[in-house]
Write a protein that holds these residues in place. Structure first.
Motif, PDB file in Angstrom:
ATOM      1  N   MET A  79       0.815  -1.188   0.000  1.00 24.55           N
ATOM      2  CA  MET A  79       0.000   0.000   0.000  1.00 24.55           C
ATOM      3  C   MET A  79       0.863   1.258   0.000  1.00 24.55           C
ATOM      4  O   MET A  79       0.531   2.244  -0.630  1.00 24.55           O
ATOM      5  CB  MET A  79      -0.919  -0.023   1.221  1.00 24.55           C
ATOM      6  N   GLY A  80       1.996   1.231   0.684  1.00 23.62           N
ATOM      7  CA  GLY A  80       2.864   2.395   0.757  1.00 23.62           C
ATOM      8  C   GLY A  80       3.481   2.753  -0.577  1.00 23.62           C
ATOM      9  O   GLY A  80       3.589   3.935  -0.929  1.00 23.62           O
ATOM     10  N   VAL A  81       3.903   1.740  -1.329  1.00 22.76           N
ATOM     11  CA  VAL A  81       4.507   1.989  -2.638  1.00 22.76           C
ATOM     12  C   VAL A  81       3.466   2.569  -3.587  1.00 22.76           C
ATOM     13  O   VAL A  81       3.753   3.495  -4.354  1.00 22.76           O
ATOM     14  CB  VAL A  81       5.122   0.685  -3.192  1.00 22.76           C
ATOM     15  N   THR A  82       2.261   2.056  -3.526  1.00 25.00           N
ATOM     16  CA  THR A  82       1.185   2.577  -4.370  1.00 25.00           C
ATOM     17  C   THR A  82       0.925   4.035  -4.047  1.00 25.00           C
ATOM     18  O   THR A  82       0.737   4.859  -4.960  1.00 25.00           O
ATOM     19  CB  THR A  82      -0.100   1.755  -4.164  1.00 25.00           C
ATOM     20  N   LEU A  83       0.923   4.381  -2.793  1.00 22.13           N
ATOM     21  CA  LEU A  83       0.692   5.765  -2.397  1.00 22.13           C
ATOM     22  C   LEU A  83       1.816   6.680  -2.877  1.00 22.13           C
ATOM     23  O   LEU A  83       1.561   7.809  -3.311  1.00 22.13           O
ATOM     24  CB  LEU A  83       0.534   5.851  -0.883  1.00 22.13           C
ATOM     25  N   ILE A  84       3.043   6.208  -2.848  1.00 14.89           N
ATOM     26  CA  ILE A  84       4.161   7.004  -3.360  1.00 14.89           C
ATOM     27  C   ILE A  84       4.007   7.245  -4.854  1.00 14.89           C
ATOM     28  O   ILE A  84       4.197   8.363  -5.344  1.00 14.89           O
ATOM     29  CB  ILE A  84       5.505   6.312  -3.044  1.00 14.89           C
TER      30      ILE A  84
ATOM     31  N   PHE B 214      -9.730   6.117  -2.696  1.00 16.98           N
ATOM     32  CA  PHE B 214     -10.526   6.293  -1.484  1.00 16.98           C
ATOM     33  C   PHE B 214     -11.671   5.283  -1.399  1.00 16.98           C
ATOM     34  O   PHE B 214     -12.027   4.834  -0.306  1.00 16.98           O
ATOM     35  CB  PHE B 214     -11.055   7.723  -1.382  1.00 16.98           C
ATOM     36  N   GLU B 215     -12.237   4.907  -2.545  1.00 18.46           N
ATOM     37  CA  GLU B 215     -13.261   3.858  -2.543  1.00 18.46           C
ATOM     38  C   GLU B 215     -12.681   2.532  -2.069  1.00 18.46           C
ATOM     39  O   GLU B 215     -13.300   1.825  -1.276  1.00 18.46           O
ATOM     40  CB  GLU B 215     -13.840   3.672  -3.950  1.00 18.46           C
ATOM     41  N   SER B 216     -11.524   2.196  -2.572  1.00 17.30           N
ATOM     42  CA  SER B 216     -10.956   0.895  -2.223  1.00 17.30           C
ATOM     43  C   SER B 216     -10.405   0.863  -0.793  1.00 17.30           C
ATOM     44  O   SER B 216     -10.359  -0.197  -0.182  1.00 17.30           O
ATOM     45  CB  SER B 216      -9.866   0.504  -3.213  1.00 17.30           C
ATOM     46  N   VAL B 217     -10.002   2.001  -0.252  1.00 17.11           N
ATOM     47  CA  VAL B 217      -9.470   2.024   1.100  1.00 17.11           C
ATOM     48  C   VAL B 217     -10.596   2.054   2.137  1.00 17.11           C
ATOM     49  O   VAL B 217     -10.561   1.315   3.122  1.00 17.11           O
ATOM     50  CB  VAL B 217      -8.520   3.228   1.295  1.00 17.11           C
ATOM     51  N   PHE B 218     -11.598   2.890   1.918  1.00 14.38           N
ATOM     52  CA  PHE B 218     -12.625   3.095   2.936  1.00 14.38           C
ATOM     53  C   PHE B 218     -13.906   2.302   2.706  1.00 14.38           C
ATOM     54  O   PHE B 218     -14.746   2.219   3.588  1.00 14.38           O
ATOM     55  CB  PHE B 218     -12.964   4.577   3.062  1.00 14.38           C
ATOM     56  N   HIS B 219     -14.092   1.752   1.527  1.00 14.98           N
ATOM     57  CA  HIS B 219     -15.275   0.957   1.208  1.00 14.98           C
ATOM     58  C   HIS B 219     -14.808  -0.335   0.556  1.00 14.98           C
ATOM     59  O   HIS B 219     -13.631  -0.660   0.585  1.00 14.98           O
ATOM     60  CB  HIS B 219     -16.207   1.727   0.267  1.00 14.98           C
ATOM     61  N   THR B 220     -15.721  -1.030  -0.064  1.00 17.35           N
ATOM     62  CA  THR B 220     -15.319  -2.227  -0.797  1.00 17.35           C
ATOM     63  C   THR B 220     -14.681  -1.814  -2.118  1.00 17.35           C
ATOM     64  O   THR B 220     -14.933  -0.735  -2.646  1.00 17.35           O
ATOM     65  CB  THR B 220     -16.543  -3.116  -1.087  1.00 17.35           C
TER      66      THR B 220
END
Length: 90
Positions: free
Chosen positions: A1-6, A42-48
């Motif tokens: 997840m961290g690499v994707t955010l970078i 944000f959809e994938s992190v906070f929802h399905t």
């Protein structure tokens, strides 16, 4: 997840690189893709997770590809030697 955010943060900077390279069309198109990319994130992190071939999923991956292209274009522009600074050895 961290690499994707970078990679997403670097992709967010890419429209500014396009503007600096005087490619406003690319900057506008990439800004639209960035909106879809962040919505998908944000959809994938906070929802399905959204469907695989949804509009936001396609925008997510297209934005990352466009960001890679933009960074390569910017780096090539930086390292490309200018003709007036080169010596002629002929």
């Amino acid at each position: 997840m961290g690499v994707t955010l970078i990679f997403m943060l670097l992709a967010t900077l890419t429209p500014f690189l396009f503007v600096q390279m005087k490619k406003q069309g690319f900057a506008i198109a990439h800004t639209v893709l960035l909106i879809g990319m962040w919505i998908y994130f944000f959809e994938s992190v906070f929802h399905t997770a959204p469907a695989l071939f949804s509009v936001t999923a396609i925008m997510f991956y297209l934005s990352l590809i466009a960001a890679e292209v933009g960074w390569v274009m910017f780096i090539l522009r930086l390292v490309k030697p200018q003709g007036k600074y080169q010596k002629s050895y002929l």
